[in-house]
Design an enzyme around this catalytic site. Structure first.
Site, PDB file in Angstrom:
ATOM      1  N   GLN A 223       5.021   4.155   7.109  1.00  0.00           N
ATOM      2  CA  GLN A 223       5.699   4.322   5.828  1.00  0.00           C
ATOM      3  C   GLN A 223       5.829   5.787   5.401  1.00  0.00           C
ATOM      4  O   GLN A 223       6.645   6.101   4.544  1.00  0.00           O
ATOM      5  CB  GLN A 223       4.972   3.516   4.744  1.00  0.00           C
ATOM      6  CG  GLN A 223       5.028   2.024   5.014  1.00  0.00           C
ATOM      7  CD  GLN A 223       4.320   1.204   3.958  1.00  0.00           C
ATOM      8  OE1 GLN A 223       3.106   1.023   4.026  1.00  0.00           O
ATOM      9  NE2 GLN A 223       5.049   0.713   2.974  1.00  0.00           N
TER      10      GLN A 223
ATOM     11  N   HIS B  88      -1.838  -1.157  10.622  1.00  0.00           N
ATOM     12  CA  HIS B  88      -0.979  -1.432   9.459  1.00  0.00           C
ATOM     13  C   HIS B  88       0.431  -1.675  10.008  1.00  0.00           C
ATOM     14  O   HIS B  88       1.372  -0.948   9.707  1.00  0.00           O
ATOM     15  CB  HIS B  88      -1.035  -0.278   8.458  1.00  0.00           C
ATOM     16  CG  HIS B  88      -0.632  -0.645   7.064  1.00  0.00           C
ATOM     17  ND1 HIS B  88      -1.420  -0.431   5.959  1.00  0.00           N
ATOM     18  CD2 HIS B  88       0.505  -1.233   6.581  1.00  0.00           C
ATOM     19  CE1 HIS B  88      -0.793  -0.841   4.860  1.00  0.00           C
ATOM     20  NE2 HIS B  88       0.391  -1.340   5.222  1.00  0.00           N
TER      21      HIS B  88
ATOM     22  N   ASN C 127      -4.620  -4.553   8.298  1.00  0.00           N
ATOM     23  CA  ASN C 127      -4.042  -4.674   6.970  1.00  0.00           C
ATOM     24  C   ASN C 127      -3.225  -5.964   6.902  1.00  0.00           C
ATOM     25  O   ASN C 127      -2.280  -6.149   7.679  1.00  0.00           O
ATOM     26  CB  ASN C 127      -3.108  -3.502   6.672  1.00  0.00           C
ATOM     27  CG  ASN C 127      -2.458  -3.640   5.297  1.00  0.00           C
ATOM     28  OD1 ASN C 127      -3.142  -3.509   4.279  1.00  0.00           O
ATOM     29  ND2 ASN C 127      -1.166  -3.939   5.257  1.00  0.00           N
ATOM     30  N   GLU C 128      -3.614  -6.848   6.010  1.00  0.00           N
ATOM     31  CA  GLU C 128      -2.814  -8.035   5.681  1.00  0.00           C
ATOM     32  C   GLU C 128      -2.322  -8.824   6.885  1.00  0.00           C
ATOM     33  O   GLU C 128      -1.106  -8.883   7.148  1.00  0.00           O
ATOM     34  CB  GLU C 128      -1.618  -7.619   4.812  1.00  0.00           C
ATOM     35  CG  GLU C 128      -2.000  -6.909   3.526  1.00  0.00           C
ATOM     36  CD  GLU C 128      -0.823  -6.692   2.578  1.00  0.00           C
ATOM     37  OE1 GLU C 128       0.325  -6.980   2.963  1.00  0.00           O
ATOM     38  OE2 GLU C 128      -1.061  -6.243   1.443  1.00  0.00           O
TER      39      GLU C 128
ATOM     40  N   TYR D 245      -1.287  -7.898  -5.702  1.00  0.00           N
ATOM     41  CA  TYR D 245      -0.043  -7.493  -6.374  1.00  0.00           C
ATOM     42  C   TYR D 245       0.418  -8.466  -7.453  1.00  0.00           C
ATOM     43  O   TYR D 245       0.954  -8.057  -8.466  1.00  0.00           O
ATOM     44  CB  TYR D 245       1.083  -7.314  -5.350  1.00  0.00           C
ATOM     45  CG  TYR D 245       0.898  -6.069  -4.523  1.00  0.00           C
ATOM     46  CD1 TYR D 245       1.315  -4.833  -5.003  1.00  0.00           C
ATOM     47  CD2 TYR D 245       0.266  -6.108  -3.290  1.00  0.00           C
ATOM     48  CE1 TYR D 245       1.117  -3.669  -4.284  1.00  0.00           C
ATOM     49  CE2 TYR D 245       0.061  -4.943  -2.554  1.00  0.00           C
ATOM     50  CZ  TYR D 245       0.487  -3.729  -3.056  1.00  0.00           C
ATOM     51  OH  TYR D 245       0.284  -2.585  -2.342  1.00  0.00           O
TER      52      TYR D 245
ATOM     53  N   GLU E  26      -5.451  -2.051  -2.062  1.00  0.00           N
ATOM     54  CA  GLU E  26      -4.092  -1.757  -2.531  1.00  0.00           C
ATOM     55  C   GLU E  26      -3.857  -2.495  -3.831  1.00  0.00           C
ATOM     56  O   GLU E  26      -4.245  -3.655  -3.966  1.00  0.00           O
ATOM     57  CB  GLU E  26      -3.002  -2.247  -1.550  1.00  0.00           C
ATOM     58  CG  GLU E  26      -2.809  -1.396  -0.337  1.00  0.00           C
ATOM     59  CD  GLU E  26      -1.718  -1.942   0.577  1.00  0.00           C
ATOM     60  OE1 GLU E  26      -0.769  -2.590   0.084  1.00  0.00           O
ATOM     61  OE2 GLU E  26      -1.838  -1.731   1.782  1.00  0.00           O
TER      62      GLU E  26
ATOM     63  N   TRP F 121      -1.922   1.786  -4.646  1.00  0.00           N
ATOM     64  CA  TRP F 121      -0.761   1.834  -3.765  1.00  0.00           C
ATOM     65  C   TRP F 121       0.413   2.284  -4.598  1.00  0.00           C
ATOM     66  O   TRP F 121       0.788   1.567  -5.519  1.00  0.00           O
ATOM     67  CB  TRP F 121      -0.455   0.477  -3.125  1.00  0.00           C
ATOM     68  CG  TRP F 121       0.695   0.626  -2.164  1.00  0.00           C
ATOM     69  CD1 TRP F 121       2.023   0.512  -2.438  1.00  0.00           C
ATOM     70  CD2 TRP F 121       0.594   0.991  -0.784  1.00  0.00           C
ATOM     71  NE1 TRP F 121       2.770   0.784  -1.319  1.00  0.00           N
ATOM     72  CE2 TRP F 121       1.917   1.078  -0.289  1.00  0.00           C
ATOM     73  CE3 TRP F 121      -0.482   1.268   0.080  1.00  0.00           C
ATOM     74  CZ2 TRP F 121       2.193   1.427   1.039  1.00  0.00           C
ATOM     75  CZ3 TRP F 121      -0.200   1.592   1.387  1.00  0.00           C
ATOM     76  CH2 TRP F 121       1.135   1.666   1.853  1.00  0.00           C
TER      77      TRP F 121
ATOM     78  N   GLU G 254       9.446   1.274   2.232  1.00  0.00           N
ATOM     79  CA  GLU G 254       8.927  -0.043   1.862  1.00  0.00           C
ATOM     80  C   GLU G 254       9.510  -1.119   2.802  1.00  0.00           C
ATOM     81  O   GLU G 254      10.270  -1.984   2.406  1.00  0.00           O
ATOM     82  CB  GLU G 254       9.207  -0.328   0.376  1.00  0.00           C
ATOM     83  CG  GLU G 254       8.736  -1.674  -0.148  1.00  0.00           C
ATOM     84  CD  GLU G 254       7.307  -2.064   0.206  1.00  0.00           C
ATOM     85  OE1 GLU G 254       6.441  -1.189   0.296  1.00  0.00           O
ATOM     86  OE2 GLU G 254       7.075  -3.263   0.414  1.00  0.00           O
ATOM     87  N   TRP G 255       9.171  -1.002   4.086  1.00  0.00           N
ATOM     88  CA  TRP G 255       9.475  -2.018   5.086  1.00  0.00           C
ATOM     89  C   TRP G 255      10.929  -2.495   5.014  1.00  0.00           C
ATOM     90  O   TRP G 255      11.832  -1.670   5.041  1.00  0.00           O
ATOM     91  CB  TRP G 255       8.451  -3.178   4.970  1.00  0.00           C
ATOM     92  CG  TRP G 255       7.033  -2.648   4.969  1.00  0.00           C
ATOM     93  CD1 TRP G 255       6.148  -2.655   3.936  1.00  0.00           C
ATOM     94  CD2 TRP G 255       6.354  -1.960   6.047  1.00  0.00           C
ATOM     95  NE1 TRP G 255       4.959  -2.038   4.298  1.00  0.00           N
ATOM     96  CE2 TRP G 255       5.057  -1.615   5.581  1.00  0.00           C
ATOM     97  CE3 TRP G 255       6.685  -1.608   7.371  1.00  0.00           C
ATOM     98  CZ2 TRP G 255       4.120  -0.939   6.367  1.00  0.00           C
ATOM     99  CZ3 TRP G 255       5.752  -0.935   8.155  1.00  0.00           C
ATOM    100  CH2 TRP G 255       4.507  -0.625   7.652  1.00  0.00           C
TER     101      TRP G 255
END
Ligand code: FCB
Length: 476
Positions: A34, A135, A179-180, A310, A381, A427, A434-435
């Site tokens: 990113q 990530h 990550n996630e 989030y 995050e 974050w 952003e992806w």
């Protein structure tokens, strides 16, 4: 995790006391693809995100991470900026294809040197590095050999983790394996909105398993090398609630909480898959990819759990009379529960259209602490995208500042109720890639002008610097 909260619980937590425990870790986070750019430098080869972002139609406006924030060349100035903001910790990720360009073999010296220099710069400024090993930037070579649905990828990840840890372990003591993994598995191989963009439900479930297996193997390798290091994993957890108290909506909430939260928490922290989710997945897979001993490996004890928070999912039962699509055509990130409806409540949202729900953070912290006790927790995050306007060289992002403030009050409430929350990483440090949304969504506390690469701390960054200085929030 059961016990969804009331869907009305969106008001900010007001009047909460303000000081955090001594030693609370105040940080900010980013991820390699990113921000780094320099995708063909230092021996780096393409990752699945290079391939995906360059494929037509995959990312908004065709944006790629080729340049991003050019952090690869500007890391030294970026660290100075972190120091000016008073950050105590910085969560970065290592790009696997910088370390193992072919996905196997010894570490690429140039890649390791880049991260050594970055980490040294951080340490010189008294900023503690927290390193995430994965990530989302899988070397393309490994995807070509089968990617995460292939069992071998778990061993490859553990090898990469061990060699990165060996190279940086003398100066980095905080490690996050993944990550996630929910996103890697279910967005990468289920809905296909993330790299590598495959849409095969059974593969997404296999990918989840092999990600967790890789996490367990990597944890064992790092622990064996340096038992005193802190090793954890980061999960994206959601508060989940049913739209109404009907049994159908309750079942929808159970399913989504199951796949989003418990499908990762239970194996990693208890060594078992949740039985109800396994049964929801009946039509998708027979779990034949799970071998004896895997779950013991996956449940290798951790030093901490990282939580990315989030928003909340509010869900409802499938509409009656609508024939379910065959699961293999659904292109869903909710395998086996494709028909669950995600509803909106008309409460304030961010620029991602994610509902702002700070009480959901208290809820998730308390549920994790209740259901998986004893484990130190970190928010690795938390943050929000809003449309920022640069006016006279300044960005007054009061909406983002309000989001941070409300969520830090939520952290404080959770700590006051006994949750062992030890730190918070905003974050993100910088606006970044952003992806699948490319550069269209800004999450940074620091504004990035992508043409000039100028960094401009927003109001939220200056505010956060004050929070860190005071180790707390001012009274409202
Ligand atoms: C998380 C990712 C992070 C960033 C934020 C907005 O899911 O870990 O890289 O994209 O969302």
């Amino acid at each position: 995790m059961s016990n969804p909260a009331s869907p009305q619980s969106t008001q900010l937590l007001e009047g909460v006391g303000s000081t955090f425990p001594p030693g609370f870790v105040w940080g900010a986070a980013t991820a390699a693809y990113q921000i780094e750019g320099a995708v063909a430098e230092g021996g780096r080869t393409p990752s699945i995100w290079d391939t995906f972002s360059h494929a037509p139609g995959r990312v908004l406006q065709g944006h790629t991470g080729d340049v991003a924030c050019d952090h690869y060349h500007r890391f030294s100035d970026d660290v100075k900026l972190m120091a000016e903001l008073g950050l105590k910790a910085y969560r970065l990720s290592v790009a696997w294809p910088r370390i193992q360009p072919d996905g196997v073999g010894p570490g690429n010296q140039e890649g390791l040197d880049f991260y050594r220099r970055l980490v040294d710069e951080l340490l010189e400024h008294d900023i503690e590095p927290w390193v995430t090993l994965y990530h989302w930037d899988l070397p393309q070579a490994i995807e070509d050999a089968g990617g995460w649905p292939a069992r071998d990828t778990a061993s490859r990840f553990a090898e990469y983790a061990a060699l990165t840890h060996a190279a940086l372990g003398d100066r980095v003591r905080n490690w996050i394996t993944l990550n996630e993994p929910w996103c890697s598995a279910f967005l990468g191989y289920g809905s296909g909105v993330h790299a590598p963009g495959r849409t095969v439900p059974a593969e997404s479930v296999r990918a989840a398993h092999h990600l967790m297996l890789g996490h367990g193997l990597a944890t064992q390798a790092m622990r064996a090398a340096r038992p005193d290091h802190e090793v954890g994993v980061t999960l994206n957890l959601y508060a989940v609630s049913p739209q109404t108290d009907s049994p159908g909506d309750a079942d929808a909430a159970r399913r989504i909480d199951g796949l989003a939260n418990r499908f990762f928490l239970d194996p990693i922290l208890r060594g078992s898959y949740p039985a109800d989710v396994v049964s929801d997945l009946d039509a998708v897979t027979d779990f034949g990819h799970v071998r004896d001993g895997d779950l013991d490996t996956i449940a290798t004890p951790l030093s901490f759990l990282g939580i990315n928070y989030y928003s909340r999912h509010v869900v409802a039962a499938p509409l009656e009379g609508v024939a379910p699509e065959p699961y293999w055509r659904a292109q869903s990130c909710w395998p086996g529960s494709e028909q669950v409806r995600f509803v909106t409540r008309g409460v304030p949202v961010t620029d991602m259209n994610w509902e702002i729900d700070a009480p959901g953070l208290v809820e998730i912290l308390q549920l994790v602490h209740r259901d998986y006790p004893e484990l130190p927790l970190y928010i690795t995050e938390n943050g929000s995208a809003f449309v920022d306007e640069l006016v006279d060289g300044q960005v007054d992002d009061s909406d983002r500042l309000g989001y941070f403030d409300a969520h830090l009050r939520a952290c404080h409430t959770a700590i006051a109720s006994g949750v062992p929350l030890r730190g918070y990483f905003a974050w993100s440090l910088l606006d970044n890639y952003e992806w699948a949304w490319g550069y269209t969504k800004r999450f940074g506390m620091v504004y990035v002008d992508y043409d000039s690469q100028l960094r401009i701390p927003k109001a939220s960054a200056r505010w956060y610097a004050g929070v860190i200085r005071r180790n707390g929030l001012t009274a409202q």
